[in-house]
Scaffold this motif. Sequence first.
Motif, PDB file in Angstrom:
ATOM      1  N   ILE A   6      39.490  38.115  38.076  1.00 39.57           N
ATOM      2  CA  ILE A   6      39.808  39.352  38.800  1.00 39.57           C
ATOM      3  C   ILE A   6      38.775  40.384  38.387  1.00 39.57           C
ATOM      4  O   ILE A   6      38.663  40.712  37.196  1.00 39.57           O
ATOM      5  CB  ILE A   6      41.230  39.848  38.471  1.00 39.57           C
ATOM      6  CG1 ILE A   6      42.273  38.849  38.985  1.00 39.57           C
ATOM      7  CG2 ILE A   6      41.474  41.226  39.097  1.00 39.57           C
ATOM      8  CD1 ILE A   6      43.696  39.230  38.651  1.00 39.57           C
ATOM      9  N   GLN A   7      38.017  40.832  39.364  1.00 43.06           N
ATOM     10  CA  GLN A   7      36.936  41.795  39.112  1.00 43.06           C
ATOM     11  C   GLN A   7      36.034  41.317  37.972  1.00 43.06           C
ATOM     12  O   GLN A   7      35.596  42.095  37.121  1.00 43.06           O
ATOM     13  CB  GLN A   7      37.503  43.185  38.820  1.00 43.06           C
ATOM     14  CG  GLN A   7      38.243  43.813  39.984  1.00 43.06           C
ATOM     15  CD  GLN A   7      38.714  45.232  39.694  1.00 43.06           C
ATOM     16  OE1 GLN A   7      38.052  45.982  38.973  1.00 43.06           O
ATOM     17  NE2 GLN A   7      39.851  45.612  40.269  1.00 43.06           N
ATOM     18  N   GLY A   8      35.741  40.023  37.948  1.00 43.34           N
ATOM     19  CA  GLY A   8      34.828  39.463  36.955  1.00 43.34           C
ATOM     20  C   GLY A   8      35.460  39.107  35.623  1.00 43.34           C
ATOM     21  O   GLY A   8      34.785  38.560  34.741  1.00 43.34           O
ATOM     22  N   ILE A   9      36.745  39.366  35.453  1.00 44.58           N
ATOM     23  CA  ILE A   9      37.438  39.028  34.199  1.00 44.58           C
ATOM     24  C   ILE A   9      38.212  37.729  34.426  1.00 44.58           C
ATOM     25  O   ILE A   9      39.066  37.648  35.310  1.00 44.58           O
ATOM     26  CB  ILE A   9      38.400  40.141  33.762  1.00 44.58           C
ATOM     27  CG1 ILE A   9      37.664  41.471  33.637  1.00 44.58           C
ATOM     28  CG2 ILE A   9      39.061  39.782  32.427  1.00 44.58           C
ATOM     29  CD1 ILE A   9      38.567  42.642  33.317  1.00 44.58           C
ATOM     30  N   LYS A  10      37.931  36.714  33.624  1.00 51.64           N
ATOM     31  CA  LYS A  10      38.581  35.427  33.788  1.00 51.64           C
ATOM     32  C   LYS A  10      40.081  35.524  33.517  1.00 51.64           C
ATOM     33  O   LYS A  10      40.512  36.222  32.588  1.00 51.64           O
ATOM     34  CB  LYS A  10      37.963  34.395  32.833  1.00 51.64           C
ATOM     35  CG  LYS A  10      36.535  34.005  33.164  1.00 51.64           C
ATOM     36  CD  LYS A  10      36.043  32.955  32.182  1.00 51.64           C
ATOM     37  CE  LYS A  10      34.615  32.524  32.512  1.00 51.64           C
ATOM     38  NZ  LYS A  10      34.133  31.517  31.529  1.00 51.64           N
ATOM     39  N   LEU A  11      40.845  34.801  34.340  1.00 56.46           N
ATOM     40  CA  LEU A  11      42.294  34.765  34.127  1.00 56.46           C
ATOM     41  C   LEU A  11      42.628  34.207  32.750  1.00 56.46           C
ATOM     42  O   LEU A  11      43.559  34.683  32.082  1.00 56.46           O
ATOM     43  CB  LEU A  11      42.954  33.920  35.217  1.00 56.46           C
ATOM     44  CG  LEU A  11      42.833  34.419  36.658  1.00 56.46           C
ATOM     45  CD1 LEU A  11      43.528  33.452  37.609  1.00 56.46           C
ATOM     46  CD2 LEU A  11      43.418  35.827  36.808  1.00 56.46           C
ATOM     47  N   THR A  12      41.885  33.219  32.313  1.00 58.55           N
ATOM     48  CA  THR A  12      42.145  32.633  30.998  1.00 58.55           C
ATOM     49  C   THR A  12      41.862  33.630  29.875  1.00 58.55           C
ATOM     50  O   THR A  12      42.553  33.625  28.849  1.00 58.55           O
ATOM     51  CB  THR A  12      41.295  31.365  30.790  1.00 58.55           C
ATOM     52  OG1 THR A  12      39.928  31.651  31.129  1.00 58.55           O
ATOM     53  CG2 THR A  12      41.798  30.232  31.677  1.00 58.55           C
ATOM     54  N   ASP A  13      40.884  34.503  30.084  1.00 61.52           N
ATOM     55  CA  ASP A  13      40.603  35.538  29.075  1.00 61.52           C
ATOM     56  C   ASP A  13      41.739  36.568  29.033  1.00 61.52           C
ATOM     57  O   ASP A  13      42.111  37.052  27.949  1.00 61.52           O
ATOM     58  CB  ASP A  13      39.278  36.236  29.373  1.00 61.52           C
ATOM     59  CG  ASP A  13      38.064  35.344  29.102  1.00 61.52           C
ATOM     60  OD1 ASP A  13      38.234  34.310  28.426  1.00 61.52           O
ATOM     61  OD2 ASP A  13      36.967  35.690  29.574  1.00 61.52           O
ATOM     62  N   HIS A 311      54.486  30.284  46.797  1.00 62.17           N
ATOM     63  CA  HIS A 311      53.421  30.889  45.999  1.00 62.17           C
ATOM     64  C   HIS A 311      52.375  29.816  45.735  1.00 62.17           C
ATOM     65  O   HIS A 311      52.708  28.713  45.279  1.00 62.17           O
ATOM     66  CB  HIS A 311      53.953  31.422  44.659  1.00 62.17           C
ATOM     67  CG  HIS A 311      54.784  32.647  44.784  1.00 62.17           C
ATOM     68  ND1 HIS A 311      54.277  33.926  44.641  1.00 62.17           N
ATOM     69  CD2 HIS A 311      56.103  32.810  45.043  1.00 62.17           C
ATOM     70  CE1 HIS A 311      55.248  34.811  44.814  1.00 62.17           C
ATOM     71  NE2 HIS A 311      56.361  34.157  45.066  1.00 62.17           N
ATOM     72  N   ASP A 312      51.117  30.126  46.047  1.00 62.32           N
ATOM     73  CA  ASP A 312      50.047  29.195  45.716  1.00 62.32           C
ATOM     74  C   ASP A 312      49.949  29.097  44.197  1.00 62.32           C
ATOM     75  O   ASP A 312      49.956  30.125  43.501  1.00 62.32           O
ATOM     76  CB  ASP A 312      48.725  29.700  46.302  1.00 62.32           C
ATOM     77  CG  ASP A 312      47.925  28.590  46.934  1.00 62.32           C
ATOM     78  OD1 ASP A 312      48.188  27.417  46.607  1.00 62.32           O
ATOM     79  OD2 ASP A 312      47.030  28.884  47.749  1.00 62.32           O
ATOM     80  N   ILE A 313      49.874  27.872  43.688  1.00 60.69           N
ATOM     81  CA  ILE A 313      49.866  27.637  42.249  1.00 60.69           C
ATOM     82  C   ILE A 313      48.638  26.806  41.899  1.00 60.69           C
ATOM     83  O   ILE A 313      48.335  25.821  42.577  1.00 60.69           O
ATOM     84  CB  ILE A 313      51.139  26.885  41.792  1.00 60.69           C
ATOM     85  CG1 ILE A 313      52.399  27.620  42.270  1.00 60.69           C
ATOM     86  CG2 ILE A 313      51.174  26.726  40.270  1.00 60.69           C
ATOM     87  CD1 ILE A 313      53.699  26.879  41.985  1.00 60.69           C
ATOM     88  N   PHE A 314      47.925  27.196  40.846  1.00 54.80           N
ATOM     89  CA  PHE A 314      46.752  26.421  40.444  1.00 54.80           C
ATOM     90  C   PHE A 314      46.564  26.489  38.929  1.00 54.80           C
ATOM     91  O   PHE A 314      47.126  27.349  38.238  1.00 54.80           O
ATOM     92  CB  PHE A 314      45.491  26.897  41.172  1.00 54.80           C
ATOM     93  CG  PHE A 314      45.061  28.320  40.874  1.00 54.80           C
ATOM     94  CD1 PHE A 314      44.046  28.583  39.967  1.00 54.80           C
ATOM     95  CD2 PHE A 314      45.652  29.387  41.529  1.00 54.80           C
ATOM     96  CE1 PHE A 314      43.630  29.877  39.707  1.00 54.80           C
ATOM     97  CE2 PHE A 314      45.245  30.696  41.288  1.00 54.80           C
ATOM     98  CZ  PHE A 314      44.231  30.942  40.364  1.00 54.80           C
ATOM     99  N   ASN A 315      45.756  25.564  38.438  1.00 51.68           N
ATOM    100  CA  ASN A 315      45.451  25.473  37.011  1.00 51.68           C
ATOM    101  C   ASN A 315      44.238  26.345  36.726  1.00 51.68           C
ATOM    102  O   ASN A 315      43.100  25.966  37.026  1.00 51.68           O
ATOM    103  CB  ASN A 315      45.176  24.016  36.630  1.00 51.68           C
ATOM    104  CG  ASN A 315      44.956  23.838  35.134  1.00 51.68           C
ATOM    105  OD1 ASN A 315      44.892  24.801  34.384  1.00 51.68           O
ATOM    106  ND2 ASN A 315      44.847  22.589  34.698  1.00 51.68           N
ATOM    107  N   ALA A 316      44.465  27.505  36.147  1.00 50.08           N
ATOM    108  CA  ALA A 316      43.375  28.447  35.875  1.00 50.08           C
ATOM    109  C   ALA A 316      42.480  27.985  34.738  1.00 50.08           C
ATOM    110  O   ALA A 316      41.370  28.505  34.563  1.00 50.08           O
ATOM    111  CB  ALA A 316      43.941  29.829  35.565  1.00 50.08           C
TER     112      ALA A 316
END
Length: 414
Positions: A6-13, A311-316
Motif C-alpha cells: 500500500i503506497q509502496g509499503i509491503k503488507l508483510t512489513d 472478500h478476495d483472499i490471498f497469501n501476502a
Amino acid sequence: MYYYDIQGIKLTDLAARFGTPLYVYDADKIIEKISVLRQSFDGINLKIKYACKANTNISILKLMHKHGVEIDVVSPQELELALKAGYKGEQVTFTPSGVSFDEIETAIEAGAKINLDNLDVLEKFGQKYGNSIGCLIRIKPHVFGGGNEKIMTAHPESKFGISIHQKEEILAVVEKYNIKVIGLHQHTGSDVKNADSFTQAASAILDLAFSFKDLEIIDLGGGFKVAYKEGDVVTDMEEVGKVLGGAFLDFCEKYGKPLQLWFEPGKFLVSESGTFLSTANVVKKDPVKTFVGINSGLNHLIRPMMYAAYHDIFNASNADNSVQDSYRVVGYICETDTFSFDTEGKPNERLMNKVEAGDIIAMKNAGAYGFTMSSNYNARFKPAEVMVYEGKAHLIRKRETMEDILRNQVEIEL
C-alpha cells in the motif's frame, strides 16, 4: 489483481511492525473515491454525506472532513465522534431508525439536521418544534434494490422510512404543526449495480416533493456497488450521474428553485481502502479439503458469516503463483466462521499461492463494516488499525488488551 503493498509499503512489513490481526486503510483510495463521486455529478449542487457507520475511526472521519465531505450519523455516539473529528453541528445529519425521542433532541441541541423516519416521531417533532427548525423526512419508496435481502432498505417490508403510500398522513401531520420540511430522503440499499433502482426511487421521491413548499434538499442515500474481485460488476457512476443528475436538474426547474442533491455513501468511500491482515496459525490437510486456520474470526470480520459476503483472499507472504492449492480459510472462534465464500454466498475453497504456517493472509475490501461490527466474542481482543497516509503508516487504533476486556466489568464478592 493482488496488491502486496500500500503506497509502496509491503503488507508483510505492516504486519511485522504492527502485528496481526490488523486493519490497514489506504487514504489515497478514499480520496480517489470522493473524487469519482464528485466528477460523476459535475455541474450539480452536490453534497456528500459520509455514512460513518461503515467506519467510525476518528482519523477516517478527519480525512473525510479535510476533503470537504460532510457526515451522516445514526446514533448520539457517532454524533459525538463527528464533533470530535472537527465537524460543526450543521454539517451533520442524524438519520436514526426507531430511536427514542431524546436521541433526536440531543442531535437537535448539537445543531445537526434531523431525518425523521416514522409518523410518531414526526408528530412529536411537530409538537415540540413546530416550524422553528427544519427537518428531513425519510420516505420508503417501495423499490427493490441491493445485493440481498439483508441490505435492501426501500422495499415494502423494510423497517426504514415512512411508506410513500402514507403521503396523506404525512401531509396532515406537517400541516397540523406547520412543520418546515427542508428535505426528502430515501435509501434504496447497498450494492445497487445500475441506475435503474436509483431512478425508480428518485422518480417517486421527486413526484412527492411537489407537495412540500420549503424543500432545500433531495437526499438519495447511497448503496453504490464496489468491486469485490477483479472483473466484478460495479455501479456505473457515469451512468448514474448522467441519469440522476439530469432528472434532478429537470425537477429543480419545475419546482422553481435550485436544491441540493445529497448522497450518503459509506461502503463506496471506504470499502476498497481496507485490507485485513491475519496470520496463518495452521494449515490443516483433511481428506476432503485443506483448511487455513488464521488468528482471527467472526469477532473481527463478520461480513462473510452475516451476509455471505465475498472478500478476495490471498497469501501476502508468497507472491510466487507457480505453486498453488485450494484452501478453505477459517477462523479461530468456537463457531463455524468461514471467511472464504463464493459469489453465490456458499462456503468454498480459494485458489491461493502455497500457504505455510506463519504466512500473512490478506483480505481485500475490508474498509467498511469490518472493525465497526467487531466484537469481543470468546473474550478475544479487537485488532489494531493503521492508516497509510502520504506514504507513511500511522497507527490509528491500538490493539486491545486484557485491561480493555475487564474495564467495565464489576466484580462482586461471592
